[in-house]
Design a protein around this motif. Structure first.
Motif, PDB file in Angstrom:
ATOM      1  N   GLU A   1       3.171  -4.424   1.137  1.00 51.02           N
ATOM      2  CA  GLU A   1       4.563  -4.340   0.706  1.00 51.02           C
ATOM      3  C   GLU A   1       4.843  -3.059  -0.086  1.00 51.02           C
ATOM      4  OE1 GLU A   1       7.823  -7.098  -1.718  1.00 51.02           O
ATOM      5  OE2 GLU A   1       5.703  -7.628  -1.683  1.00 51.02           O
ATOM      6  N   HIS A   2       3.860  -2.599  -0.846  1.00 41.78           N
ATOM      7  CA  HIS A   2       4.064  -1.414  -1.676  1.00 41.78           C
ATOM      8  C   HIS A   2       4.258  -0.142  -0.849  1.00 41.78           C
ATOM      9  CE1 HIS A   2      -0.197  -1.595  -0.719  1.00 41.78           C
ATOM     10  NE2 HIS A   2      -0.290  -0.309  -0.994  1.00 41.78           N
ATOM     11  N   GLU A   3       3.896  -0.196   0.447  1.00 37.87           N
ATOM     12  CA  GLU A   3       4.017   0.989   1.301  1.00 37.87           C
ATOM     13  C   GLU A   3       5.288   1.007   2.142  1.00 37.87           C
ATOM     14  OE1 GLU A   3       0.594   1.938   3.641  1.00 37.87           O
ATOM     15  OE2 GLU A   3      -0.766   0.928   2.266  1.00 37.87           O
ATOM     16  N   LEU A   4       6.086  -0.029   2.070  1.00 39.94           N
ATOM     17  CA  LEU A   4       7.225  -0.154   2.976  1.00 39.94           C
ATOM     18  C   LEU A   4       8.165   1.042   2.884  1.00 39.94           C
ATOM     19  CD1 LEU A   4       8.164  -3.936   2.737  1.00 39.94           C
ATOM     20  CD2 LEU A   4       7.215  -2.722   4.689  1.00 39.94           C
ATOM     21  N   ALA A   5       8.396   1.527   1.690  1.00 40.39           N
ATOM     22  CA  ALA A   5       9.351   2.618   1.523  1.00 40.39           C
ATOM     23  C   ALA A   5       8.875   3.922   2.144  1.00 40.39           C
ATOM     24  CB  ALA A   5       9.646   2.831   0.043  1.00 40.39           C
ATOM     25  N   THR A   6       7.572   4.045   2.378  1.00 41.82           N
ATOM     26  CA  THR A   6       7.025   5.303   2.904  1.00 41.82           C
ATOM     27  C   THR A   6       6.763   5.254   4.405  1.00 41.82           C
ATOM     28  OG1 THR A   6       4.730   4.644   2.471  1.00 41.82           O
ATOM     29  CG2 THR A   6       5.926   5.739   0.681  1.00 41.82           C
ATOM     30  N   LEU A   7       6.919   4.091   5.019  1.00 41.97           N
ATOM     31  CA  LEU A   7       6.637   3.962   6.448  1.00 41.97           C
ATOM     32  C   LEU A   7       7.894   4.237   7.265  1.00 41.97           C
ATOM     33  CD1 LEU A   7       4.466   0.720   6.441  1.00 41.97           C
ATOM     34  CD2 LEU A   7       3.667   3.059   6.789  1.00 41.97           C
ATOM     35  N   PRO A   8       7.770   4.929   8.391  1.00 37.67           N
ATOM     36  CA  PRO A   8       8.961   5.180   9.215  1.00 37.67           C
ATOM     37  C   PRO A   8       9.579   3.905   9.762  1.00 37.67           C
ATOM     38  CG  PRO A   8       6.961   5.911  10.346  1.00 37.67           C
ATOM     39  CD  PRO A   8       6.568   5.585   8.944  1.00 37.67           C
ATOM     40  N   PHE A   9       8.751   2.904  10.057  1.00 35.54           N
ATOM     41  CA  PHE A   9       9.245   1.620  10.535  1.00 35.54           C
ATOM     42  C   PHE A   9       8.518   0.507   9.772  1.00 35.54           C
ATOM     43  CE2 PHE A   9       9.913   4.558  14.018  1.00 35.54           C
ATOM     44  CZ  PHE A   9      11.232   4.294  14.383  1.00 35.54           C
ATOM     45  N   PRO A  10       9.227  -0.390   9.092  1.00 35.33           N
ATOM     46  CA  PRO A  10       8.566  -1.445   8.307  1.00 35.33           C
ATOM     47  C   PRO A  10       7.613  -2.303   9.122  1.00 35.33           C
ATOM     48  CG  PRO A  10      10.896  -1.311   7.740  1.00 35.33           C
ATOM     49  CD  PRO A  10      10.694  -0.417   8.930  1.00 35.33           C
ATOM     50  N   GLN A  11       7.868  -2.461  10.436  1.00 35.53           N
ATOM     51  CA  GLN A  11       6.997  -3.308  11.252  1.00 35.53           C
ATOM     52  C   GLN A  11       5.547  -2.834  11.235  1.00 35.53           C
ATOM     53  OE1 GLN A  11       7.606  -2.232  15.765  1.00 35.53           O
ATOM     54  NE2 GLN A  11       9.585  -1.957  14.764  1.00 35.53           N
ATOM     55  N   ILE A  12       5.319  -1.554  10.947  1.00 38.60           N
ATOM     56  CA  ILE A  12       3.945  -1.028  10.904  1.00 38.60           C
ATOM     57  C   ILE A  12       3.145  -1.689   9.796  1.00 38.60           C
ATOM     58  CG2 ILE A  12       2.568   1.071  10.622  1.00 38.60           C
ATOM     59  CD1 ILE A  12       4.976   2.635  11.678  1.00 38.60           C
ATOM     60  N   ALA A  13       3.832  -2.134   8.749  1.00 41.58           N
ATOM     61  CA  ALA A  13       3.130  -2.791   7.643  1.00 41.58           C
ATOM     62  C   ALA A  13       2.456  -4.079   8.094  1.00 41.58           C
ATOM     63  CB  ALA A  13       4.100  -3.081   6.503  1.00 41.58           C
ATOM     64  N   ARG A  14       2.874  -4.633   9.235  1.00 33.23           N
ATOM     65  CA  ARG A  14       2.267  -5.864   9.744  1.00 33.23           C
ATOM     66  C   ARG A  14       1.063  -5.585  10.644  1.00 33.23           C
ATOM     67  NH1 ARG A  14       7.927  -7.265  10.749  1.00 33.23           N
ATOM     68  NH2 ARG A  14       7.568  -6.990  12.985  1.00 33.23           N
ATOM     69  N   TRP A  15       0.766  -4.314  10.868  1.00 32.36           N
ATOM     70  CA  TRP A  15      -0.356  -3.977  11.743  1.00 32.36           C
ATOM     71  C   TRP A  15      -1.680  -4.166  11.023  1.00 32.36           C
ATOM     72  CZ3 TRP A  15       0.445   0.852  15.325  1.00 32.36           C
ATOM     73  CH2 TRP A  15       1.590   0.659  16.098  1.00 32.36           C
ATOM     74  N   ALA A  16      -2.701  -4.475  11.790  1.00 33.20           N
ATOM     75  CA  ALA A  16      -4.052  -4.609  11.242  1.00 33.20           C
ATOM     76  C   ALA A  16      -4.547  -3.244  10.741  1.00 33.20           C
ATOM     77  CB  ALA A  16      -4.996  -5.147  12.313  1.00 33.20           C
ATOM     78  N   PRO A  17      -5.481  -3.247   9.780  1.00 30.28           N
ATOM     79  CA  PRO A  17      -5.949  -1.974   9.205  1.00 30.28           C
ATOM     80  C   PRO A  17      -6.471  -0.978  10.228  1.00 30.28           C
ATOM     81  CG  PRO A  17      -6.671  -3.810   7.846  1.00 30.28           C
ATOM     82  CD  PRO A  17      -6.044  -4.408   9.079  1.00 30.28           C
ATOM     83  N   ASN A  18      -7.172  -1.449  11.271  1.00 31.22           N
ATOM     84  CA  ASN A  18      -7.701  -0.501  12.259  1.00 31.22           C
ATOM     85  C   ASN A  18      -6.582   0.205  13.037  1.00 31.22           C
ATOM     86  OD1 ASN A  18      -7.187  -3.094  13.542  1.00 31.22           O
ATOM     87  ND2 ASN A  18      -8.184  -2.276  15.359  1.00 31.22           N
ATOM     88  N   LEU A  19      -5.477  -0.517  13.266  1.00 28.47           N
ATOM     89  CA  LEU A  19      -4.346   0.101  13.956  1.00 28.47           C
ATOM     90  C   LEU A  19      -3.602   1.067  13.039  1.00 28.47           C
ATOM     91  CD1 LEU A  19      -2.960  -2.962  15.939  1.00 28.47           C
ATOM     92  CD2 LEU A  19      -4.295  -1.038  16.826  1.00 28.47           C
TER      93      LEU A  19
END
Length: 599
Positions: A208-226
């Motif tokens: 959640e702390h990275e949401l503001a820096t991601l181009p698309f919030p859906q990426i925050a739901r990706w697994a760490p390897n992705l």
């Protein structure tokens, strides 16, 4: 009145007990019972149904026995039960009466699944039924006595609100079938989707702390390897299919620069209504090594590559219509969801066809193909072209008047519409934007957006004039922006979009390929602009002339900007959404359509 959901094993009386105790003295209109197809549980279900017929015949009973599931002895058995439970639960939710869930019947794993379903999908009441060890209630009278003397008690576990992201999966829930019929479970579509949503929600919470820096919030739901894969360098050899599948937005594409060579040009010519007026069919030859020439060409030489299409060919209504159709079909093949196409209707006008008629035909052609093959939405930008000499100001005035009239006439309708104006053409100190401030006053007054070709063949002063004298919302190319650090910072702070076109920029200006570029003033500046916070976008400019699709323009980036990451590509895409000449509501709708694929 809420419905009651029970799981059932071999102790049939647990359902009547839950029925009598669960609703605080009020009885349920509907009871759904989920069990296995083991002969003992089928017998138990029959006893429950007999009890209801004898004592509460007005109650609707839905008894569901899962075909092929006789025990819960392994993980697959549990998943089969879970799939059936979720489907039954969604069916009950669809009745809109509320649900009470009893956890007392059947295997412990069945109770665990029922508790999970209640937590994920919500319930008005969750409860358990307890009784002393060894107590047997094999008849109606024994059930009533045990309830009366307090041997059987209800333990309330409260209500559950449910997860909105899980409730969205209702469309995947197939009907559980008719009561009394075997409940056939052939796949685990619903349970798999629910667990995928749970995993994604967990990852979203962790990131959640990275949401503001991601181009698309859906990426925050990706697994760490992705997530790590996104931070690796873009690889043209392996990422071509990913880039093609990536939903994209095109903001800088000229209509007349599409069908300039090859099959598209031939198809456009075949659509002519007046063949006798067509020029000879041969397109101008491309320079050696095209689309990656060893040395750059001038802007004039570049534009001559479009002469076979040119204004003469597109003055024919049939050719113009077919040209629009072919361009739209190309956008679909590139998975482009939104495109802003630039056109110069007055250039295609004749004595019998006014610029308004031409523009109406362009709009109608795009409306027709969008209705026939939905997938990409096309809006139009009217080009006002500066020239080296001649009375070009009159032509600019006509195009600006046309843009204002069209924007007001078609307004905010859902189809193809005019969203902006582009000041394009010849760039030098005598044609900078400040010379056209009065010309563009009406454009600003009616709320049309403005983009300006600047800094492609002029220095940073040309960009400064576009930004401060014409209030441009986007700048085309801006290759000289880095000459002025203060202007670069101002463009970033003001969130002024920069439309870059890698192939066209390389073909006209020349940039080193496959070279270390850190600190090299001759390097393609896209990555430097990104690092400075400028909302850069990647576009095609002239698809036919440059002989490069939008996907191919992205694939060229690693050669122009070694080290550019897949995550940078997503930032470029998000910039394109944000910099589009759409309303905030339309941008939100466009964002909702974008799903980021991964390998």
């Amino acid at each position: 009145m809420p419905s009651l959901l029970c799981t059932l094993g071999t102790s049939w009386a647990v359902v009547p007990e839950a029925f009598l105790l669960g609703n605080g003295g009020s009885l349920y209109d509907h009871v759904c019972i989920l069990t296995t197809s083991d002969p003992k549980t089928i017998e138990s279900l029959a006893k429950v149904e007999t009890w209801f017929r004898g004592h509460h015949p007005g109650t609707r009973i839905t008894g569901l026995a899962i075909e092929g599931l006789t025990d819960l002895a392994c993980s697959e058995d549990h998943q089969r039960f879970e799939e059936a439970l979720f489907r039954a639960y969604f069916a009950m939710l669809g009745e809109g009466q509320g649900i009470h869930v009893c956890l007392a019947g059947g295997f412990k794993t069945m109770s665990a699944a029922a508790q999970e379903a209640a937590g994920l999908l919500g319930c008005e009441k969750l409860f358990h039924i307890t009784a002393p060890f060894g107590l047997r209630t094999d008849s109606h009278e024994e059930i009533l006595d045990a309830i009366h003397n307090g041997s059987i008690r209800l333990i309330g576990l409260g209500s559950r609100s449910g997860w909105p992201t899980i409730l969205e999966l209702a469309t995947l829930a197939e009907s559980p079938g008719a009561p009394g019929q075997p409940f056939l479970i052939e796949d685990f579509t619903l349970s798999n989707a629910i667990h995928h949503r749970l995993e994604a929600a967990s990852l979203l919470s962790a990131n959640e702390h990275e949401l503001a820096t991601l181009p698309f919030p859906q990426i925050a739901r990706w697994a760490p390897n992705l997530r790590a894969w996104l931070n690796e360098s873009l690889d043209p050899a392996t990422d071509a299919s990913w880039l093609l599948a990536l939903p994209k937005v095109e903001l800088h594409c000229h209509l007349g620069g599409f069908a300039t060579h090859g099959e598209p040009l031939a198809l456009v010519r075949e659509a002519a209504e007046d063949v006798g007026k067509l020029l000879p069919s041969g397109p101008p030859p491309c320079p050696a090594g095209w689309p990656l020439p060893a040395t750059p060409v001038s802007l004039g030489e570049y534009m001559k590559l479009g002469d076979a299409t040119g204004s003469t060919l597109l003055k024919d209504p049939g050719c113009l219509r077919r040209h629009c159709e072919l361009l739209y079909n190309h956008l679909l093949t590139q998975n482009i969801l939104h495109a802003e196409i630039r056109c110069s209707p007055a250039n295609y006008a004749t004595d019998g066809r006014s610029p308004w008629t031409v523009l109406s035909d362009i709009k109608a052609a795009f409306d027709a193909v969008m209705n026939a093959r939905p997938g990409c939405h096309v809006n139009l930008i009217i080009i006002a072209t500066r020239r080296e000499k001649g009375d070009y100001r009159t032509a600019i005035g006509r195009h600006l008047t046309l843009a204002v009239t069209a924007a007001e006439h078609w307004g905010m309708e859902a189809g193809c519409r005019i969203v902006g104006v582009d000041l394009a053409g010849y760039e030098d100190i005598t044609t900078r934007a400040h010379y056209f401030r009065e010309d563009f006053r009406a454009v600003h007054r009616c709320g049309l957006a403005l983009t300006v070709h600047a800094g492609e063949n002029d220095d940073a002063e040309g960009i400064w004039s576009a930004v401060y004298d014409l209030n441009a919302r986007r700048i085309g190319h801006a290759l000289s922006l880095g000459e002025s650090p203060d202007l670069l910072r101002s463009v970033a702070d003001r969130r002024i979009g920069v439309e870059m076109c890698p192939y066209a920029n390389l073909q006209i200006k020349g940039f080193p390929l496959d070279a270390a570029v850190e600190g090299n003033p001759q390097a393609y500046p896209l990555r430097r602009y990104l690092a400075a916070g400028v909302p850069v976008t990647v576009n095609t400019d002239n698809i036919g002339i440059s002989n490069a699709s939008l996907t191919e323009n992205f694939l060229l980036l690693p050669r122009l900007c070694p080290g550019i990451r897949r995550l940078d590509v997503l930032q470029l895409l998000r910039n394109a959404v944000d910099q589009s000449f759409l309303s905030p509501a339309q941008k939100s709708h466009l964002l909702a359509r974008i799903t980021i694929p991964h390998l």
